[in-house]
Design an enzyme around this catalytic site. Sequence first.
Site, PDB file in Angstrom:
ATOM      1  N   GLU A 171       0.814  -1.235   0.000  1.00  9.45           N
ATOM      2  CA  GLU A 171       0.000   0.000   0.000  1.00  9.45           C
ATOM      3  C   GLU A 171       0.840   1.274   0.000  1.00  9.45           C
ATOM      4  O   GLU A 171       0.511   2.232   0.718  1.00  9.45           O
ATOM      5  CB  GLU A 171      -0.982  -0.015   1.182  1.00  9.45           C
ATOM      6  CG  GLU A 171      -2.018  -1.103   1.062  1.00  9.45           C
ATOM      7  CD  GLU A 171      -3.158  -1.026   2.072  1.00  9.45           C
ATOM      8  OE1 GLU A 171      -3.095  -0.212   3.004  1.00  9.45           O
ATOM      9  OE2 GLU A 171      -4.131  -1.802   1.915  1.00  9.45           O
ATOM     10  N   GLU A 290      -5.642  -8.299  -0.450  1.00 11.94           N
ATOM     11  CA  GLU A 290      -6.403  -7.925   0.761  1.00 11.94           C
ATOM     12  C   GLU A 290      -7.803  -7.578   0.312  1.00 11.94           C
ATOM     13  O   GLU A 290      -7.983  -6.676  -0.520  1.00 11.94           O
ATOM     14  CB  GLU A 290      -5.790  -6.709   1.472  1.00 11.94           C
ATOM     15  CG  GLU A 290      -4.529  -7.019   2.227  1.00 11.94           C
ATOM     16  CD  GLU A 290      -4.056  -5.842   3.078  1.00 11.94           C
ATOM     17  OE1 GLU A 290      -4.908  -5.139   3.654  1.00 11.94           O
ATOM     18  OE2 GLU A 290      -2.838  -5.645   3.137  1.00 11.94           O
TER      19      GLU A 290
HETATM   20  O1  AHR Z   1      -6.473  -4.536   8.140  1.00 12.01           O
HETATM   21  C1  AHR Z   1      -5.260  -4.872   7.515  1.00 12.01           C
HETATM   22  C2  AHR Z   1      -4.561  -3.638   7.006  1.00 12.01           C
HETATM   23  O2  AHR Z   1      -5.345  -2.999   6.041  1.00 12.01           O
HETATM   24  C3  AHR Z   1      -3.263  -3.928   6.321  1.00 12.01           C
HETATM   25  O3  AHR Z   1      -2.197  -3.878   7.184  1.00 12.01           O
HETATM   26  C4  AHR Z   1      -3.138  -2.838   5.315  1.00 12.01           C
HETATM   27  O4  AHR Z   1      -2.388  -3.246   4.211  1.00 12.01           O
HETATM   28  C5  AHR Z   1      -4.552  -2.468   5.006  1.00 12.01           C
HETATM   29  O5  AHR Z   1      -4.735  -1.085   4.946  1.00 12.01           O
END
Ligand code: AHR
Length: 492
Positions: A171, A290
């Site tokens: 990110e 994610e």
């Molecule tokens: O909830 C997980 C987090 O959400 C991670 O660390 C990040 O990559 C994302 O913003």
Amino acid sequence: MKTYTTSVHPAFITGETDPRLFGSFVEHMGSVVYNGIYQPGHPSSDERGFRQDVLALLKPLNLGTLRYPGGNYSSSYRWEDTVGPDRPATLNLPWREMETNQFGLHDFFEWKKAFNAETMMTVNLGTRGPLEAADVLEYCNFPKGTKFSDMRRRNGAEEPFGVRLWCLGNELDGEWQMGHKRAKEYGRLAQQTGQLMHQLDPTVQLACVGSSATHLDNYPEWNRKVLMQCFDQVDYITLHKYISKAGLTTPDYLCMPSDMNAMIETVVRVCDYVAACKRSQKKVCISFDEWNVGPVVADGDLGEWPVGPMRDCISFTFEDVMVFAGMFLALLRHADRVKIACQALIVNDLGLVLADDRGAYPNGTYAVFKLLSDCARGTVYTCAGSGDTLATEKLGEQPVLDTLAVRNADGALRFFAINRSEHEVHWQVNAAGMAAQDAKASAAQLCEALDTRNSLEAPGAISLKEALAPAWNGGTLSGVVAPYSITMWTLA
Ligand code: AHR
């Protein structure tokens, strides 16, 4: 009653699902690791501290990828603090938590032996650089006779861990990320890191950081600028998405996965545009490493530098579960280009499993993950849909049903439908030529009041049940889909 028709044709195939689409994510944050998968002294933990009640719930999900160790955590990660007999406590800066390093790199690989999953490791490109990324790769993958491979062997792992998949940071498009960068700056760093890593181990597959959210100002341009720099080094670009109910009506929330569809399609176009600029036939694929629903409720005070705090330990409602199902269908629908996906996170923090001192139980999303992991692997067909729509405030008119068609390896045909409306829907599937006249039709569904949640006392409140079978006449399947439900029809 509303009506909806889905049409499929044996020749119109989208692609094959990759086992790595059915993945999850282990991050050092909240109580994912400490007080989640690892809790020495808990009655259900083995001598290594691995919670067996948690493992017993996770194993049947047949996870295809396990991403580790972050997430935001990876942007202040020093892998070398997590190995060997003397491990210092360190600060998990992104999350303001204490990291005891009791559970380190070797412990992760030991724990992961319970699964037949591919590891996806994230290197720290927020606050470290190419050489440190090459160092951890050497530690994990080089056989022996070098500084880091011999360090691994001294620490008890004679054989390399053999990690093939690597994320080049996390990110870095977002201002919250430690070491956040501009697109060109990051693209160059990813290119240089990729070059070094490929030089060390030509078999690795690399994923560069794509967009973490569609609302960011740099979306979707970030993806183009990054790929222009590191296209030759990468096989994947990562996308992330969390959908929250905050501020949304029920119809808008239930239809939000259409934004995930759009995100995938936009970034695939960007990948192909960059390939065209480079005069290349290469297809960079998507690693959606994610994705999940939530969170909507802010955590209370977690204390100063806690170890394993209960962060975002949400038991999802059935409404959340329906959105989760829509997100999963969006991934599967693009099986030709989405090759890796990791639900985030595996335990406790928005987890598939919730665990505390009293025990462990499946979150509501678990039932959807299990259903799709069991039944949605194979050949994905392109679905053409038409019929009634649902009015939303932010997304305009949306189809009442969200549908997907998959043929499993054993030949069974599965049709999935999420009914986002409060009405029954008469669903017809035109599937001539897809199954024999005498094929047997059956149905199963998840259908609960929208505020239903699982708990330790009622772990199966949200669960799959048999439903009324649709009629099959050799050309069409038809039947009624319940309001607010997730339905699977099978032709076997
Ligand atoms: O909830 C997980 C987090 O959400 C991670 O660390 C990040 O990559 C994302 O913003």
